[in-house]
Design an enzyme around this catalytic site. Structure first.
Site, short mmCIF file in Angstrom:
data_model
loop_
_atom_site.label_atom_id
_atom_site.label_comp_id
_atom_site.label_asym_id
_atom_site.label_seq_id
_atom_site.Cartn_x
_atom_site.Cartn_y
_atom_site.Cartn_z
N ASP A 1 6.00 0.27 3.22
CA ASP A 1 5.19 0.87 2.24
C ASP A 1 4.85 2.40 2.45
OD1 ASP A 1 2.16 -0.04 0.50
OD2 ASP A 1 2.21 1.71 2.11
N ASP B 1 6.15 1.79 -4.62
CA ASP B 1 6.09 2.42 -2.96
C ASP B 1 6.11 1.11 -2.22
OD1 ASP B 1 3.78 1.24 -3.60
OD2 ASP B 1 2.64 2.84 -2.96
N GLU B 2 6.56 0.10 -2.61
CA GLU B 2 6.92 -1.29 -1.45
C GLU B 2 8.22 -1.72 -1.65
OE1 GLU B 2 3.03 -3.14 -0.52
OE2 GLU B 2 3.10 -3.04 -2.64
#
Lengths: 412, 117
Positions: free
Chosen positions: A12, A108-109
């Site tokens: 993350d 974003d992960e």
């Protein structure tokens, strides 16, 4: 022979949008930065804040004025969605150097399956350190990694522990899961939102351990498969499989627009509805699909007296042309709108079917409509979404030109 | 049908913008094209990936799991969706039932295997 343990990582990116802005403008490093849309367009919410801003209590989702009150020295930066997409793809490419089993979970992960890669990268812990280092070196973005034996454990390890640690890494496994997780409040369990938390609290379930200790029949009887899933999550059990290179097939295409001011006139709202229909139909055609159900959503402007509706209707036959979808959307809107000012409008086309297979009809000119749509798509793909538009977009309600400069509701 | 959630809870909750999805699709296509140009084949896959492919092929043969099979044809690639109905070990070929058609594919021409959903 001992069964090999899975090594699933969830990486993350820390304050992703803010980190990307800092890499583009290094003079911002070490300063309180908040990525925030234009308050004049009602996009004045904090999308991401750097850790320096967070230290003052700034949180994602706060209005700009509140952010300024908490941190008077905060530097507001406008979002640049194209940059974020590029950085996300760059991170995907880095992760793919470690394993070909990389599954993006959000912008974003990323999930990474490093099972069986010990000979290449050492233990999963060593591999995670390498990944964190490489992402930092190549992008200037700090990542946090959760390691688990399944995606759920990795997600819990990342969200609940790795983010709070200086080294940005934490491991959960079937041996230590209960010891670390069961004492956490029930709201911290993956899949439990605020309303579910209230339901659990009313059942005297306050921690994840409380849920884990219930007989599985209780949540299952009450919430069906969702209850069972949460009970399994409380035990760290997850049957999910990661399918690299494939994205879950889309069940629907839709768009929602928060209006720059409250719209009170029917013509203005319908102009936006028509634009959203055009966008949704264009996306359906790009996927080679037609929709069978149209869903219209409206949110009232008055927060103190919530109004609005969310209604759907099946189309007479599957369609992907705005000329066929819009009359149904308009009918839904006219039937359910209570005449009060509206703040947001949304339209969704679901029940997607293959566009190549359709029932021939004696009375509608499907071939002509399809050819027209194809020609319009070609022009828009080549010259942009504003190259060809409905006259309604030139009226006071039209949002096409504003939306053409946005991705996901934020500036490109 | 709702039990699917038990096996795909992260696919169900994944939040990917349409524009991000489109770029990821482009990225995967580019990778597939590069694999084709580099004359990649099953033999070039690492041991672990080969095992995964083998497992999928066995599941398709025994439990009718539909697969997406990417095959190298000349300089380009072709993707066939179907179920493996026969394995011809002597000739090194498999037979796939794809809709109404039965397609025979040389195992050496296979680049990639994945479940078809």
């Amino acid at each position: 022979m001992e069964k090999q343990r899975q090594a699933i990582l969830l990486a993350d990116a820390e304050s992703f949008y803010a980190s990307v802005e800092i890499t583009h403008n290094p003079s911002l490093r070490g300063k309180p930065v908040a990525v925030c849309g234009d308050p004049a367009l009602r996009h004045g919410l904090v999308l991401a804040a750097s850790k320096e801003a967070k230290a003052y209590g700034v949180k994602t989702g706060q209005p700009a004025w509140e952010c300024r009150r908490l941190c008077p020295g905060v530097i507001f930066v406008r979002p640049h969605m194209n940059r974020y997409l590029e950085s996300a793809l760059e991170m995907t490419r880095i992760f793919e150097q470690f394993t070909d089993r990389v599954v993006p979970y959000s912008i974003d992960e990323h999930f990474l399956d490093l099972s069986g890669c010990e000979r290449l990268w050492g233990t999963p812990h060593e591999a995670a350190r390498r990944i964190l280092r490489q992402v930092w070196d190549e992008t200037g973005i700090r990542c946090r990694i959760g390691l688990g034996e399944n995606p759920l454990q990795a997600k819990m390890a990342c969200d609940r522990f790795a983010k709070k640690r200086v080294d940005g890494f934490f491991e959960l496994n079937s041996t230590n899961y209960a010891a670390h997780v069961w004492s956490l409040p029930i709201g911290n369990l993956f899949g439990v939102g605020p309303r579910m938390k209230d339901h659990f609290n009313r059942m005297a379930v306050r921690t994840i351990g409380d849920l884990a200790r219930l007989p599985r029949e209780i949540p299952t009887r009450r919430w069906g498969v969702n209850g069972l899933l949460l009970w399994l999550n409380a035990h760290g059990i997850d049957y999910s499989t990661l399918q690299p290179g494939t994205l879950a097939p889309q069940k629907g295409v839709g768009h929602c627009a928060t209006l720059p001011r409250d719209y009170a006139s029917r013509q203005e709202i319908e102009a936006v509805l028509l634009e959203l229909t055009e966008e949704a139909c264009f996306r359906a055609r790009t996927l080679g699909k037609m929709g069978t159900t149209v869903h219209v959503y409206c949110r009232g402007a008055d927060f103190d007296h919530p109004s609005g509706f969310s209604r759907q209707k099946k189309l007479p036959e599957p369609a992907s042309a705005a000329t066929e979808v819009y009359p149904v959307a308009q009918q839904l809107f006219r039937r359910h709108w209570d005449g009060r000012p509206v703040r947001a409008v949304g339209l969704n086309l679901s029940g997607l079917t293959d566009r190549r297979c359709y029932q021939l009809s004696l009375f509608n000119h499907r071939e002509i409509t399809n050819s027209l749509s194809a020609a319009m798509d070609e022009i828009r793909e080549r010259f942009g979404p504003t190259a060809l538009f409905r006259a309604a977009s030139l009226t006071s309600g039209g949002q096409l030109f504003t939306r053409a400069n946005m991705i996901g509701g934020h500036e490109k | 049908m709702r039990k699917k959630k038990l096996y795909h809870q992260f696919a169900c909750s994944s939040l990917i913008l349409p524009e991000h999805r489109a770029r990821l699709a482009q990225h995967h296509q580019k990778k597939a094209r590069e694999a084709c140009r580099g004359e990649t084949s099953l033999a070039a896959a690492d041991e672990q990936q080969q095992e995964q492919f083998q497992r999928l092929a066995e599941q398709s043969l025994s439990r009718q799991l539909p697969l997406k099979v990417t095959v190298r044809e000349g300089g380009s690639c072709r993707t066939i969706t179907g179920v493996i109905i026969e394995q011809q070990s002597l000739s090194g070929k498999i037979r796939l039932q794809s809709g109404e058609c039965i397609i025979t594919v040389a195992v050496t021409a296979i680049i990639y295997l994945e479940p078809a959903f």
